[in-house]
Scaffold this motif. Structure first.
Motif, PDB file in Angstrom:
ATOM      1  N   ASN A  85       0.853  -1.190   0.000  1.00 11.61           N
ATOM      2  CA  ASN A  85       0.000   0.000   0.000  1.00 11.61           C
ATOM      3  C   ASN A  85       0.890   1.241   0.000  1.00 11.61           C
ATOM      4  O   ASN A  85       1.475   1.600   1.023  1.00 11.61           O
ATOM      5  N   LEU A  86       0.961   1.900  -1.141  1.00 12.03           N
ATOM      6  CA  LEU A  86       1.932   2.981  -1.331  1.00 12.03           C
ATOM      7  C   LEU A  86       1.277   4.300  -1.715  1.00 12.03           C
ATOM      8  O   LEU A  86       1.967   5.214  -2.185  1.00 12.03           O
ATOM      9  N   LEU A  87      -0.045   4.434  -1.529  1.00 12.64           N
ATOM     10  CA  LEU A  87      -0.757   5.642  -1.930  1.00 12.64           C
ATOM     11  C   LEU A  87      -1.695   6.095  -0.813  1.00 12.64           C
ATOM     12  O   LEU A  87      -2.242   5.271  -0.065  1.00 12.64           O
ATOM     13  N   PHE A  88      -1.898   7.417  -0.741  1.00 11.99           N
ATOM     14  CA  PHE A  88      -2.880   7.959   0.190  1.00 11.99           C
ATOM     15  C   PHE A  88      -3.394   9.280  -0.363  1.00 11.99           C
ATOM     16  O   PHE A  88      -2.630  10.073  -0.914  1.00 11.99           O
ATOM     17  N   GLU A  89      -4.718   9.500  -0.189  1.00 11.64           N
ATOM     18  CA  GLU A  89      -5.359  10.740  -0.646  1.00 11.64           C
ATOM     19  C   GLU A  89      -5.882  11.480   0.583  1.00 11.64           C
ATOM     20  O   GLU A  89      -6.731  10.973   1.313  1.00 11.64           O
ATOM     21  N   ASP A  90      -5.363  12.664   0.792  1.00 10.61           N
ATOM     22  CA  ASP A  90      -5.753  13.465   1.955  1.00 10.61           C
ATOM     23  C   ASP A  90      -6.762  14.525   1.504  1.00 10.61           C
ATOM     24  O   ASP A  90      -6.421  15.478   0.804  1.00 10.61           O
ATOM     25  N   SER A  91      -8.015  14.321   1.939  1.00 14.25           N
ATOM     26  CA  SER A  91      -9.078  15.276   1.581  1.00 14.25           C
ATOM     27  C   SER A  91      -9.392  16.245   2.725  1.00 14.25           C
ATOM     28  O   SER A  91     -10.235  17.134   2.573  1.00 14.25           O
ATOM     29  N   GLN A  92      -8.728  16.072   3.857  1.00 11.23           N
ATOM     30  CA  GLN A  92      -9.025  16.893   5.033  1.00 11.23           C
ATOM     31  C   GLN A  92      -8.051  18.067   5.144  1.00 11.23           C
ATOM     32  O   GLN A  92      -7.401  18.281   6.167  1.00 11.23           O
ATOM     33  N   VAL A  93      -7.957  18.819   4.067  1.00  9.48           N
ATOM     34  CA  VAL A  93      -7.073  19.986   4.067  1.00  9.48           C
ATOM     35  C   VAL A  93      -7.899  21.246   3.813  1.00  9.48           C
ATOM     36  O   VAL A  93      -9.016  21.184   3.281  1.00  9.48           O
ATOM     37  N   ILE A  94      -7.345  22.376   4.205  1.00  5.34           N
ATOM     38  CA  ILE A  94      -8.042  23.666   4.098  1.00  5.34           C
ATOM     39  C   ILE A  94      -7.278  24.549   3.129  1.00  5.34           C
ATOM     40  O   ILE A  94      -6.033  24.616   3.151  1.00  5.34           O
ATOM     41  N   GLU A  95      -8.043  25.250   2.308  1.00  2.00           N
ATOM     42  CA  GLU A  95      -7.438  26.139   1.319  1.00  2.00           C
ATOM     43  C   GLU A  95      -6.639  27.253   2.002  1.00  2.00           C
ATOM     44  O   GLU A  95      -6.994  27.738   3.079  1.00  2.00           O
ATOM     45  N   GLY A  96      -5.564  27.625   1.333  1.00  2.00           N
ATOM     46  CA  GLY A  96      -4.749  28.712   1.830  1.00  2.00           C
ATOM     47  C   GLY A  96      -3.753  28.320   2.898  1.00  2.00           C
ATOM     48  O   GLY A  96      -3.029  29.178   3.405  1.00  2.00           O
ATOM     49  N   LYS A  97      -3.674  27.010   3.234  1.00  2.00           N
ATOM     50  CA  LYS A  97      -2.751  26.579   4.268  1.00  2.00           C
ATOM     51  C   LYS A  97      -1.611  25.751   3.650  1.00  2.00           C
ATOM     52  O   LYS A  97      -1.740  25.211   2.545  1.00  2.00           O
ATOM     53  N   THR A  98      -0.507  25.618   4.399  1.00  2.00           N
ATOM     54  CA  THR A  98       0.644  24.813   4.001  1.00  2.00           C
ATOM     55  C   THR A  98       0.773  23.650   4.981  1.00  2.00           C
ATOM     56  O   THR A  98       0.693  23.833   6.197  1.00  2.00           O
ATOM     57  N   TYR A  99       0.984  22.448   4.418  1.00  2.00           N
ATOM     58  CA  TYR A  99       1.080  21.240   5.238  1.00  2.00           C
ATOM     59  C   TYR A  99       2.428  20.567   5.007  1.00  2.00           C
ATOM     60  O   TYR A  99       3.014  20.644   3.915  1.00  2.00           O
ATOM     61  N   TYR A 100       2.896  19.844   6.061  1.00  2.00           N
ATOM     62  CA  TYR A 100       4.167  19.134   6.004  1.00  2.00           C
ATOM     63  C   TYR A 100       3.889  17.660   6.314  1.00  2.00           C
ATOM     64  O   TYR A 100       3.357  17.333   7.376  1.00  2.00           O
ATOM     65  N   TYR A 101       4.257  16.783   5.363  1.00  2.00           N
ATOM     66  CA  TYR A 101       3.960  15.353   5.498  1.00  2.00           C
ATOM     67  C   TYR A 101       5.260  14.574   5.702  1.00  2.00           C
ATOM     68  O   TYR A 101       6.295  14.855   5.073  1.00  2.00           O
ATOM     69  N   THR A 102       5.209  13.555   6.585  1.00  2.00           N
ATOM     70  CA  THR A 102       6.348  12.673   6.851  1.00  2.00           C
ATOM     71  C   THR A 102       5.840  11.237   6.920  1.00  2.00           C
ATOM     72  O   THR A 102       4.817  10.968   7.566  1.00  2.00           O
ATOM     73  N   LEU A 103       6.565  10.307   6.257  1.00  2.00           N
ATOM     74  CA  LEU A 103       6.227   8.878   6.316  1.00  2.00           C
ATOM     75  C   LEU A 103       7.236   8.169   7.216  1.00  2.00           C
ATOM     76  O   LEU A 103       8.450   8.260   7.000  1.00  2.00           O
ATOM     77  N   LYS A 104       6.724   7.469   8.217  1.00  2.00           N
ATOM     78  CA  LYS A 104       7.581   6.713   9.133  1.00  2.00           C
ATOM     79  C   LYS A 104       7.447   5.228   8.794  1.00  2.00           C
ATOM     80  O   LYS A 104       6.335   4.704   8.679  1.00  2.00           O
ATOM     81  N   VAL A 105       8.592   4.534   8.618  1.00  4.33           N
ATOM     82  CA  VAL A 105       8.607   3.082   8.415  1.00  4.33           C
ATOM     83  C   VAL A 105       8.982   2.431   9.744  1.00  4.33           C
ATOM     84  O   VAL A 105      10.008   2.780  10.340  1.00  4.33           O
ATOM     85  N   VAL A 106       8.156   1.499  10.206  1.00  3.09           N
ATOM     86  CA  VAL A 106       8.355   0.839  11.500  1.00  3.09           C
ATOM     87  C   VAL A 106       8.594  -0.651  11.253  1.00  3.09           C
ATOM     88  O   VAL A 106       7.889  -1.266  10.447  1.00  3.09           O
ATOM     89  N   ASP A 107       9.610  -1.246  11.937  1.00  3.01           N
ATOM     90  CA  ASP A 107       9.850  -2.683  11.780  1.00  3.01           C
ATOM     91  C   ASP A 107       9.274  -3.450  12.964  1.00  3.01           C
ATOM     92  O   ASP A 107       8.642  -2.873  13.856  1.00  3.01           O
ATOM     93  N   GLU A 108       9.487  -4.773  12.945  1.00  4.55           N
ATOM     94  CA  GLU A 108       8.891  -5.637  13.969  1.00  4.55           C
ATOM     95  C   GLU A 108       9.483  -5.398  15.350  1.00  4.55           C
ATOM     96  O   GLU A 108       8.899  -5.803  16.360  1.00  4.55           O
ATOM     97  N   ASN A 109      10.647  -4.762  15.401  1.00  3.49           N
ATOM     98  CA  ASN A 109      11.251  -4.424  16.691  1.00  3.49           C
ATOM     99  C   ASN A 109      10.868  -3.025  17.162  1.00  3.49           C
ATOM    100  O   ASN A 109      11.435  -2.517  18.134  1.00  3.49           O
TER     101      ASN A 109
END
Length: 614
Positions: A380-404
């Motif tokens: 699963n390598l895709l995501f659509e974010d519809s919960q955003v507001i016009e005129g704003k700037t957003y910062y996205y980060t993806l965290k990968v977590v292992d079994e430990n």
């Protein structure tokens, strides 16, 4: 008997089929006794020679070309006598001294100068006598064969046969000392005196014999050699570790045994246990393996085993591998904005201990922000974010977590959401009587807020709001009741969450003046009781107001209202005026009509029912 050698540069290339000896030929010698014993005796010699057709045919051989008779005794040295060949007989006259144990030797020589036939007879010569000599073919010289087991092979060697007419060697192998077996190697290069048999199997005994065949097809077998092949374990491979991370990369030296069957790679977490097979391969040249089923922070012992076709195996020394704790490999995050939506994608994590992705959104670049999505499906390598507001700037980060529960953050994707008015909806409509039907195209904006529908009686004014909904899938509305004969103007306004709006096109709807549906009137006159029974079809118009039944004495006007009926479902009436019979039987005529009214005052007249005595 040793074959006589000749210095001729040709060898007789004639093959003998399956016979071993030619027909026994007789050599007859006629002797005339002399009176004086010490005098020479003249002997007439006639020898039948082999027919050319009885010899093995060959391009270099023309049958028997010469016959030589040699006489030897104690009193004389060997004396050769060349006989004359005439057809199938060799003849000549010789003189010898009489005596005992005189040896007569006849030799038949082919076109290559090689003695192919030979016969010997020893007799006492004292008077008239007859000598019979058996001529037999001369086989190849004997060969001494030797054999030695070396590993999983047999090395064979023999002395070279130097006969001038040697044609080939055939090496036979059998698993029985009473059977010659089959030919495993045939040689026509006579300087070759060795052969290695690599097709033997472990745990078996083999018997070897070397046959030498000459150009006549005669052959001589060597001594039989026995060779025992023991069971031999396969050669060991050397195991080494190439790299250690979340994947352990191993390699080993290639096994070159001819009876190689497969490799088996074992993994254990104890130095005293062999463990389980984590890899098996039947291709000898495949000597690498990447083990991605290891756990971080654990120690493993590996061994490579080589198995042969007999099931024997040889294992390498164990190799210790300590797998460190490593954070997961970071994914690269990508993002874009389109129409108020943010579309995010990232590279797939390939770690064996992958646990999940966590996607975070923040209003600033100084913290991780809020978790907006989490998935344990590595693809699963895709995501659509519809919960955003016009005129704003957003910062996205993806965290990968292992079994430990170790994690690694991706890059930060910065996305600016521009101010965009809502997408305009197309408004359409129609009418059915006093009903107006409105419908419009759905708005798909992520920041959709509501639809507001307005109605006006002026094209220049927005009018009044008649409908509002916050559900973007509700895209129709029915407006009623409306006044007939009027024109209405409709406009749809779409609002987003920021309060921005977009107006649709204006739809004009005219409500025409529509009279009510007429009813069909039916009447039945009963002269006995002077009553007229009326029924009519029901009017189903939504703007129904009332029924009115009129009676007239002329067909030119409605006459007098005799019954008003306000209920739409009542469709019958009895006219029981006492003057009915008198008027009708007096020659008069009554005319009845039913009038249907709607709420706008419009009406429709039914058919006319006429009653008379005619």
């Amino acid at each position: 008997m040793t074959k006589i050698k000749n210095s001729s540069k040709y060898q007789w290339g004639i093959w003998l089929g399956f016979g071993v000896f030619f027909t026994i030929l007789g050599l007859q010698l006629s002797c005339i006794k002399e009176d004086n014993f010490n005098q020479n005796i003249e002997i007439i010699v006639q020898i039948p020679i082999p027919d050319k057709d009885n010899l093995k045919s060959g391009t270099a051989v023309e049958g028997i070309q010469r016959v030589v008779l040699t006489v030897s005794s104690a009193n004389e040295k060997p004396i050769p006598h060349e006989l004359t060949i005439n057809g199938i007989t060799a003849s000549g006259t010789i003189s010898i001294l009489p005596g005992k144990n005189i040896k007569f030797t006849a030799e038949a020589i082919d076109g290559n100068g090689i003695v192919q036939w030979q016969g010997t007879k020893t007799m006492d010569v004292v008077g008239t006598f007859t000598v019979d000599i058996e001529l037999a073919p001369i086989p190849p010289s004997t060969i001494n064969l030797q054999g030695l087991q070396v590993g999983k092979s047999v090395n064979l060697s023999w002395n070279q046969n130097t006969d001038p007419d040697i044609a080939r060697y055939n090496l036979y192998r059998s698993q029985s000392d009473t059977s010659l077996g089959t030919v495993i190697h045939s040689i026509t290069v006579f300087s070759e005196t060795a052969f290695t048999d690599n097709t033997v199997s472990e745990g078996r005994t083999y018997y070897y014999t070397l046959g030498a065949t000459d150009t006549e097809g005669f052959n001589t077998k060597s001594n039989q050699v026995r060779v025992d092949i023991p069971f031999i374990h396969p050669s060991a491979s050397v195991l080494k570790v190439d790299s250690v991370g979340k994947i352990v990369s191993l390699s080993w030296t290639q096994n070159t045994d001819k009876d190689f069957a497969r490799y088996e790679l074992y993994r254990s977490q104890s130095a005293n246990l062999l463990g389980t097979v984590v890899h098996s391969d039947t291709v000898a040249t495949n000597t690498v393996y990447r083990d991605n089923k290891v756990l971080e922070g654990q120690s493993y012992y590996y061994r490579i085993a080589v198995l042969d076709n007999d099931g024997f195996n040889t294992r390498s020394d164990s190799v210790l591998v300590e797998v460190p704790l490593n954070p997961p490999t970071a994914s690269t995050l990508y993002g874009s904005e389109d129409g108020g939506y943010v579309y995010l994608s990232w590279t797939k994590n390939t770690d064996s201990d992958f646990a999940r992705y966590e996607l975070y959104r923040s209003d600033n670049n100084s913290d991780l922000g809020t978790l907006i999505d989490s998935t344990s499906v590595v693809t699963n390598l895709l995501f659509e974010d519809s919960q955003v507001i016009e005129g704003k700037t957003y910062y996205y980060t993806l965290k990968v977590v292992d079994e430990n529960e170790l994690s690694t953050n991706s890059n930060v994707a910065q996305i600016e959401i521009p101010v965009n008015p809502p997408m305009r909806s197309k408004l359409e409509g129609g009418n059915d009587g006093i009903y107006a039907y409105m419908y419009w195209s759905q708005n798909y904006d992520s920041d959709f807020a509501k639809y507001d529908l307005y109605r006006s009686e002026s094209e220049k004014l927005l009018g009044s709001k008649i409908y509002s909904t916050k559900v973007n899938t509700e895209i129709s509305f029915e407006d009623y009741p409306l006044e007939e004969g009027k024109t209405y103007y409709y406009t749809l306004i779409v609002f987003d969450k920021a309060g921005y709006s977009t107006e649709s096109n204006v739809v004009t709807i005219y409500i025409p003046v529509t009279p009510p549906t007429a009813s069909a009137l039916r009447g039945n006159f009963n002269g006995e009781n002077c009553k007229i029974y009326f029924t009519w079809t029901q009017n189903y118009d939504s703007d129904f107001a009332k029924y009115e039944l009129y009676r007239s004495t002329t067909n030119k006007d409605w006459g007098t209202l005799i019954h008003p009926e306000p209920k739409q479902s009542v469709t019958s009436f009895i006219d029981d005026d006492s003057a009915i019979c008198k008027y009708i039987y007096g020659g008069g005529v009554y005319y009845y009509r039913l009038i249907v009214y709607n709420t706008d005052g419009n009406y429709t007249i039914s058919n006319v029912e006429e009653f008379s005595s005619f």
